[in-house]
Design an enzyme around this catalytic site. Structure first.
Site, PDB file in Angstrom:
ATOM      1  N   MET A  74       0.798  -1.226   0.000  1.00 52.67           N
ATOM      2  CA  MET A  74       0.000   0.000   0.000  1.00 52.67           C
ATOM      3  C   MET A  74       0.834   1.282   0.000  1.00 52.67           C
ATOM      4  SD  MET A  74      -2.897  -1.182  -0.318  1.00 52.67           S
ATOM      5  CE  MET A  74      -3.748  -2.732  -0.083  1.00 52.67           C
ATOM      6  N   CYS A  75       2.146   1.148  -0.141  1.00 53.87           N
ATOM      7  CA  CYS A  75       3.008   2.335  -0.199  1.00 53.87           C
ATOM      8  C   CYS A  75       2.956   2.972  -1.583  1.00 53.87           C
ATOM      9  CB  CYS A  75       4.447   1.965   0.122  1.00 53.87           C
ATOM     10  SG  CYS A  75       4.747   1.658   1.860  1.00 53.87           S
ATOM     11  N   HIS A  76       2.914   4.290  -1.595  1.00 51.75           N
ATOM     12  CA  HIS A  76       2.955   5.032  -2.848  1.00 51.75           C
ATOM     13  C   HIS A  76       4.383   5.076  -3.381  1.00 51.75           C
ATOM     14  CE1 HIS A  76      -0.710   6.571  -0.933  1.00 51.75           C
ATOM     15  NE2 HIS A  76      -1.126   6.862  -2.154  1.00 51.75           N
ATOM     16  N   MET A 112       8.183   4.630   5.862  1.00 52.06           N
ATOM     17  CA  MET A 112       8.395   3.270   5.362  1.00 52.06           C
ATOM     18  C   MET A 112       9.683   3.173   4.551  1.00 52.06           C
ATOM     19  SD  MET A 112       6.102   1.617   6.833  1.00 52.06           S
ATOM     20  CE  MET A 112       6.596   0.058   6.130  1.00 52.06           C
ATOM     21  N   GLU A 113      10.028   4.231   3.842  1.00 53.75           N
ATOM     22  CA  GLU A 113      11.269   4.229   3.076  1.00 53.75           C
ATOM     23  C   GLU A 113      12.485   4.188   3.998  1.00 53.75           C
ATOM     24  OE1 GLU A 113       8.105   4.976   0.411  1.00 53.75           O
ATOM     25  OE2 GLU A 113       8.510   5.869   2.364  1.00 53.75           O
ATOM     26  N   ASP A 127      23.894 -10.992   5.026  1.00 47.30           N
ATOM     27  CA  ASP A 127      24.233 -11.798   3.852  1.00 47.30           C
ATOM     28  C   ASP A 127      25.738 -11.866   3.636  1.00 47.30           C
ATOM     29  OD1 ASP A 127      23.746 -13.218   1.319  1.00 47.30           O
ATOM     30  OD2 ASP A 127      24.421 -11.343   0.400  1.00 47.30           O
TER      31      ASP A 127
END
Length: 160
Positions: A74-76, A112-113, A127
């Site tokens: 749902m992130c733009h 969110m970014e 990793d």
């Protein structure tokens, strides 16, 4: 309470932000990866077999911020104007703290970014060191502060 990402037919929807005003929005997030002493030493001495761990984590974190809308449904998609990554050595842990600052001028926030940048950066460290240390722990991924937008400013530790 009305859910913002569910429409009148109870289906998922991305919020329409077209009527919102453009404002400068900034978000800062952080997280920690705890590693063994041998893994920490490999990073500090720049002798990890996969290459320069922290430099690669910075690039990955920036890419993570840029790809957030591809990962979080749902992130733009956002036109980021800046993503800055800092990594602090934590010899006493041992480990590293990664901090991401995302910025834009737009209609929706960049929390969110910043959080995705931290997550991807820390996963990249994991990793690159997993051959040395399979017991690494990624922890405390959190929003530290944000500014801009209708919901106002937030700073971790301030009374909300």
């Amino acid at each position: 309470m009305k859910m913002t990402h569910i429409d009148e037919n109870n289906l998922p929807t991305m919020v329409d932000v077209s009527q919102k005003n453009d404002t400068t929005r900034v978000a800062i997030a952080s997280g920690i990866i705890e590693v063994t002493q041998s893994a920490y030493d490999a990073v500090i001495k720049n002798v990890a077999k996969k290459g320069p761990v922290l430099q690669t984590a910075v690039i990955a974190a920036i890419n993570g911020a840029k790809q957030t809308s591809s990962l979080i449904p749902m992130c733009h998609p956002l036109m980021l104007t800046s993503v800055k990554i800092e990594i602090e050595n934590l010899p006493q842990l041992p480990g590293f703290k990664l901090k991401a600052k995302a910025k834009l001028v737009g209609k929706t926030g960049v929390e969110m970014e910043a959080l995705t940048a931290v997550s991807v950066g820390l996963l990249t460290i994991y990793d690159m060191l997993k051959a040395i240390d399979k017991a690494m722990v990624i922890k405390n991924i959190q929003l530290e502060e944000k500014s801009g937008g209708k919901s106002g400013d937030f700073k971790r530790g301030d009374k909300q």
